[in-house]
Design a protein around this motif. Structure first.
Motif, PDB file in Angstrom:
ATOM      1  N   UNK A  38       0.807  -1.220  -0.014  1.00 42.11           N
ATOM      2  CA  UNK A  38       0.182  -0.059  -0.092  1.00 42.11           C
ATOM      3  C   UNK A  38       0.962   1.328  -0.084  1.00 42.11           C
ATOM      4  N   UNK A  39       1.991   1.205   0.693  1.00 41.90           N
ATOM      5  CA  UNK A  39       2.837   2.343   0.848  1.00 41.90           C
ATOM      6  C   UNK A  39       4.449   2.039   1.247  1.00 41.90           C
ATOM      7  N   UNK A  40       5.336   2.907   0.893  1.00 39.42           N
ATOM      8  CA  UNK A  40       6.681   2.737   1.056  1.00 39.42           C
ATOM      9  C   UNK A  40       7.232   3.883   1.201  1.00 39.42           C
ATOM     10  N   UNK A  41       8.118   3.955   2.391  1.00 40.03           N
ATOM     11  CA  UNK A  41       8.950   5.037   2.516  1.00 40.03           C
ATOM     12  C   UNK A  41      10.388   4.577   2.527  1.00 40.03           C
ATOM     13  N   UNK A  42      11.457   5.376   1.957  1.00 42.90           N
ATOM     14  CA  UNK A  42      12.668   4.906   1.521  1.00 42.90           C
ATOM     15  C   UNK A  42      13.696   6.011   1.812  1.00 42.90           C
ATOM     16  N   UNK A  43      15.012   5.416   2.553  1.00 42.08           N
ATOM     17  CA  UNK A  43      16.091   6.491   2.587  1.00 42.08           C
ATOM     18  C   UNK A  43      17.068   6.269   1.509  1.00 42.08           C
ATOM     19  N   UNK A  44      16.825   6.800   0.275  1.00 41.88           N
ATOM     20  CA  UNK A  44      17.677   6.288  -0.760  1.00 41.88           C
ATOM     21  C   UNK A  44      19.306   6.685  -0.741  1.00 41.88           C
ATOM     22  N   UNK A  45      19.519   7.757  -0.088  1.00 38.42           N
ATOM     23  CA  UNK A  45      20.801   8.100   0.082  1.00 38.42           C
ATOM     24  C   UNK A  45      21.495   7.769   1.229  1.00 38.42           C
ATOM     25  N   UNK A  46      20.867   7.170   2.117  1.00 37.04           N
ATOM     26  CA  UNK A  46      21.383   6.577   3.530  1.00 37.04           C
ATOM     27  C   UNK A  46      21.764   7.790   4.431  1.00 37.04           C
ATOM     28  N   UNK A  47      21.043   9.021   4.415  1.00 41.91           N
ATOM     29  CA  UNK A  47      21.232  10.031   5.380  1.00 41.91           C
ATOM     30  C   UNK A  47      20.625  10.167   6.379  1.00 41.91           C
ATOM     31  N   UNK A  48      19.793   9.166   6.676  1.00 45.90           N
ATOM     32  CA  UNK A  48      18.704   8.889   7.835  1.00 45.90           C
ATOM     33  C   UNK A  48      17.422   9.457   7.798  1.00 45.90           C
ATOM     34  N   UNK A  49      17.466  10.264   6.508  1.00 45.17           N
ATOM     35  CA  UNK A  49      15.882  10.821   6.032  1.00 45.17           C
ATOM     36  C   UNK A  49      15.431  10.014   4.892  1.00 45.17           C
ATOM     37  N   UNK A  50      14.139   9.563   5.238  1.00 42.46           N
ATOM     38  CA  UNK A  50      13.561   9.008   4.286  1.00 42.46           C
ATOM     39  C   UNK A  50      12.565  10.005   3.205  1.00 42.46           C
ATOM     40  N   UNK A  51      13.374  10.099   2.271  1.00 38.10           N
ATOM     41  CA  UNK A  51      13.004  11.190   1.359  1.00 38.10           C
ATOM     42  C   UNK A  51      11.777  10.631   0.146  1.00 38.10           C
ATOM     43  N   UNK A  52      11.712   9.466   0.076  1.00 32.00           N
ATOM     44  CA  UNK A  52      11.133   8.755  -1.114  1.00 32.00           C
ATOM     45  C   UNK A  52       9.806   7.870  -0.696  1.00 32.00           C
ATOM     46  N   UNK A  53       8.742   8.522  -0.958  1.00 29.23           N
ATOM     47  CA  UNK A  53       7.460   7.859  -0.570  1.00 29.23           C
ATOM     48  C   UNK A  53       6.756   7.328  -1.785  1.00 29.23           C
ATOM     49  N   UNK A  54       6.456   5.975  -1.816  1.00 31.16           N
ATOM     50  CA  UNK A  54       5.727   5.238  -2.941  1.00 31.16           C
ATOM     51  C   UNK A  54       4.460   4.739  -2.456  1.00 31.16           C
ATOM     52  N   UNK A  55       3.395   5.076  -3.480  1.00 28.87           N
ATOM     53  CA  UNK A  55       1.905   4.638  -3.070  1.00 28.87           C
ATOM     54  C   UNK A  55       1.610   3.729  -3.910  1.00 28.87           C
ATOM     55  N   UNK A  56       1.055   2.642  -3.676  1.00 28.04           N
ATOM     56  CA  UNK A  56       0.694   1.482  -4.517  1.00 28.04           C
ATOM     57  C   UNK A  56      -0.933   1.703  -4.892  1.00 28.04           C
ATOM     58  N   UNK A  57      -1.316   0.988  -5.926  1.00 27.62           N
ATOM     59  CA  UNK A  57      -2.754   0.855  -6.127  1.00 27.62           C
ATOM     60  C   UNK A  57      -3.040  -0.372  -6.676  1.00 27.62           C
ATOM     61  N   UNK A  58      -3.801  -1.259  -5.858  1.00 28.13           N
ATOM     62  CA  UNK A  58      -3.893  -2.883  -5.899  1.00 28.13           C
ATOM     63  C   UNK A  58      -2.751  -3.388  -6.334  1.00 28.13           C
ATOM     64  N   UNK A  59      -1.805  -3.110  -5.211  1.00 29.53           N
ATOM     65  CA  UNK A  59      -0.612  -3.714  -5.147  1.00 29.53           C
ATOM     66  C   UNK A  59       0.456  -3.292  -6.072  1.00 29.53           C
ATOM     67  N   UNK A  60       0.246  -2.456  -7.087  1.00 33.35           N
ATOM     68  CA  UNK A  60       1.145  -1.776  -8.286  1.00 33.35           C
ATOM     69  C   UNK A  60       1.658  -0.383  -7.967  1.00 33.35           C
ATOM     70  N   UNK A 105      11.445  14.001  -1.502  1.00 31.48           N
ATOM     71  CA  UNK A 105      11.746  15.375  -0.859  1.00 31.48           C
ATOM     72  C   UNK A 105      13.249  15.636  -0.628  1.00 31.48           C
ATOM     73  N   UNK A 106      13.902  16.324  -1.768  1.00 34.53           N
ATOM     74  CA  UNK A 106      15.410  16.053  -1.872  1.00 34.53           C
ATOM     75  C   UNK A 106      15.828  17.385  -0.998  1.00 34.53           C
ATOM     76  N   UNK A 107      15.168  18.264  -0.638  1.00 33.98           N
ATOM     77  CA  UNK A 107      15.827  18.874   0.653  1.00 33.98           C
ATOM     78  C   UNK A 107      15.348  18.963   1.722  1.00 33.98           C
ATOM     79  N   UNK A 108      14.554  17.893   1.923  1.00 31.40           N
ATOM     80  CA  UNK A 108      14.128  17.519   3.495  1.00 31.40           C
ATOM     81  C   UNK A 108      13.131  18.453   4.136  1.00 31.40           C
ATOM     82  N   UNK A 109      12.510  19.233   3.529  1.00 29.13           N
ATOM     83  CA  UNK A 109      11.554  20.228   3.754  1.00 29.13           C
ATOM     84  C   UNK A 109      10.164  19.667   4.119  1.00 29.13           C
ATOM     85  N   UNK A 110      10.032  18.470   3.896  1.00 32.36           N
ATOM     86  CA  UNK A 110       8.502  17.913   4.178  1.00 32.36           C
ATOM     87  C   UNK A 110       7.790  18.277   2.822  1.00 32.36           C
ATOM     88  N   UNK A 111       8.069  18.578   1.976  1.00 34.84           N
ATOM     89  CA  UNK A 111       7.183  19.017   0.571  1.00 34.84           C
ATOM     90  C   UNK A 111       8.101  18.198  -0.446  1.00 34.84           C
TER      91      UNK A 111
END
Length: 612
Positions: free
Chosen positions: A330-352, A359-365
């Motif tokens: 349903x949802x995934x959050x990921x810290x791609x660059x390993x800096x401790x901040x999970x900047x990537x959020x993925x949403x799924x629809x029917x498992x896809x 969020x590259x600058x970690x401002x919550x947007x």
């Protein structure tokens, strides 16, 4: 099989009781009752209905006795005698007026029992007895296909072994032995290939205590199951047949409670799963086999994955968390660059994958939003590349391949740049340089032999005023159309270092290039060739030194060779003119300019002296 033996005993006792009663009556009744006629009918239960008929021969000996056991006035039991000894008993147990059970006797003892299916009418059970009326062999048709697929063998009335054809191909698939009427060992060939896929061993109570399984049917028993009081308590799997078990599962009350798995065959369990109510509850994994868990899986009450936590970089810190609904992502959050901040959020629809944000600058947007189609292919990407909170770049995809990029490179809310792709290769770029909504600059990336061609069409009439051709990022050719007739008036050629080496001009609007310039490494003109009469033949040559004209050569008779020469000083003032009168390539007359600006003619010999 214990139940089968008891049924046989039950049938035997019941048969004897039913057999003894009529024989007893016949034996002890007064002889004159049976002697009066060959057939005697009786109402034994005095309900007004005949329920027993006896047939006698001429010597008044009983030959057949018929009985009605359900008071429907139809005989359903038939006993046949020879010399007043029972020989055969036939019964209609379902009262359809068809015999379905036969018992055969010798010397008053039963030797064979046959039973037919009440549905098909075919024999489905045969029992043979020994001299003491104990079961000796039993055959059964359990699948109602007309074949006896199960055979039971007895010793001294006790079940000793059995075989069974489970698939009806005429070949035995199951062999089983017994002790004291209880199972001892069972061997099973499920696919009929002649190899045993399962062996089961039983305890003294007839309950399973151990079983071996060849689940992959390679001829080796890789699975071992152990039982406690007939209930499965542990299962072990040796997948590579090295004598070591890679998967061990513990059970309680027949349900799994814990499973350990060695995924890389290093003799250490790297996947451990706990169960609750027979379903997975929690799991830990060591995916890189460093003896540290890096994946943690949580399951819901139905046994579906509910959440996963992963340390994908093996730093000891969770960098990816995925949640599920009924086992579907349903949802995934990921810290791609390993800096401790999970900047990537993925949403799924029917498992896809449906939408992904970053969020590259970690401002919550979200600074990047990616949209996917039902095939999980990119459809669109929106980006805020300068991180000012405003979208400025849009990427569009077709069948998962990039085909257009649009950019607001000035940050004024209008698209100033578009890039088009074909087969994921840049094909064309258009730019609105003055932000007036019109794209006057076009760059082509598929114009061979150039790596890039840039065109400037300021008036958007489809006729570029300027065209710039590049190879590997270096300008190699420039074309300028000053009069807007669609034909270049100026062409400039550059070398591999991007320096001007030659240019062509249409000075007089003749529709063709009339003068060609050549340049040195300092991009200084050193020679110009001109076609003055527009016959596509060079007739004038201009020579330069350090940017100054030093000599002019002219072909006045169109023979391709100069016959007129002019020489100039450093101020580009004419100092001498020579002329070839007989067109032999040598000047015959020279005119020398005096300091007063007057010219003086000299002959050939004198001109030679002047040169010297």
């Amino acid at each position: 099989m214990k139940i089968t033996s008891r049924l046989i005993t039950h049938y035997l006792i019941l048969f004897l009781i039913m057999l003894i009663i009529p024989v007893f009556c016949i034996t002890f009744l007064p002889g004159q009752i049976w002697a009066k006629e060959d057939i005697v009918r009786r109402d034994t239960d005095e309900d007004g209905k005949i329920d027993q008929i006896a047939f006698f021969d001429k010597r008044s000996k009983l030959i057949r006795l018929e009985s009605d056991s359900n008071a429907d006035e139809i005989m359903d039991r038939f006993q046949h005698y020879e010399d007043e000894q029972i020989k055969r008993v036939e019964r209609d147990t379902n009262y359809d007026q068809k015999i379905d059970i036969w018992d055969y006797f010798e010397a008053g003892k039963r030797i064979r029992h046959e039973r037919a299916s009440t549905d098909t009418g075919r024999l489905n059970q045969i029992v043979q007895f020994d001299s003491e009326e104990r079961p000796l062999k039993m055959q059964k048709d359990t699948s109602a296909d007309g074949q006896f697929d199960s055979i039971y063998y007895f010793k001294q009335g006790k079940l000793s072994r059995s075989t069974r054809d489970t698939d009806g191909d005429g070949k035995v698939n199951v062999w089983q032995t017994y002790r004291d009427d209880k199972p001892l060992e069972r061997r099973t060939d499920q696919d009929g290939d002649g190899q045993i896929e399962r062996m089961t061993f039983f305890d003294t109570q007839g309950l399973p205590k151990k079983s071996l399984h060849d689940l992959d049917r390679d001829g080796s028993m890789e699975v071992v199951r152990t039982y406690r009081e007939g209930i499965l308590c542990e299962q072990k799997k040796d997948l590579d047949q090295d004598g070591k078990f890679e998967i061990v599962t513990q059970f309680e009350n027949g349900e799994p409670v814990k499973q350990q798995k060695d995924a890389n065959a290093d003799d250490r369990f790297d996947i451990i799963t706990w169960f609750k109510n027979g379903k997975p509850h929690y799991q830990e994994k060591d995916t890189n086999f460093d003896e540290k868990e890096d994946v943690f899986v949580y399951f819901d009450a139905k046994g579906f994955v509910e959440k996963t936590e992963e340390d994908t970089k093996y730093t000891g810190r969770i960098d990816r968390i995925r949640t599920y609904c009924n086992g579907v992502p349903a949802k995934e959050i990921y810290d791609a660059d390993g800096d401790g901040f999970k900047e990537t959020i993925t949403f799924f629809k029917q498992g896809k994958v449906s939408v992904q944000t970053q969020d590259c600058n970690k401002d919550g947007k979200a600074d990047v939003t990616i949209y996917f189609n039902d095939r999980e292919e990119k459809e669109k990407v929106e980006s805020d590349t300068n991180l000012n909170g405003k979208l400025d770049t849009w990427e569009y995809y077709r069948n998962g391949k990039l085909f257009r990029i649009e950019k607001d490179d000035e940050g004024d809310g209008t698209i100033g740049l578009k890039i088009f792709f074909k087969n994921e290769k840049k094909q064309k770029l258009i730019r609105d340089k003055d932000n007036d909504g019109r794209f006057e600059i076009t760059q082509w990336f598929d114009k061979s032999p150039w790596s890039m061609v840039m065109e400037l069409d300021a008036d958007l009439d489809g006729k570029p005023e300027g065209r710039y051709c590049y190879k590997e990022g270096v300008l190699k050719l420039k074309e300028i159309d000053e009069d807007g007739d669609g034909k270049p008036d100026l062409k400039e050629y550059y070398n591999a270092q991007g320096k001007l080496i030659r240019s062509e001009e249409d000075e007089e609007g003749a529709g063709s290039f009339t003068i060609t310039w050549f340049y040195n490494d300092a991009e200084e003109a050193i020679l110009a060739e001109k076609d003055n009469n527009h016959d596509n033949c060079i007739d004038t040559w201009y020579h330069y030194e350090k940017g100054n004209l030093i000599r002019v050569e002219e072909d006045t008779n169109a023979d391709g060779k100069p016959d007129l020469w002019e020489e100039y000083d450093e101020s580009e003032a004419l100092v001498k003119r020579g002329k070839d009168l007989n067109f032999d390539g040598e000047a015959d007359i020279w005119e020398v300019e005096s300091e007063q600006g007057e010219s003086e003619k000299v002959g050939e010999w004198e001109s030679e002296q002047v040169r010297k």
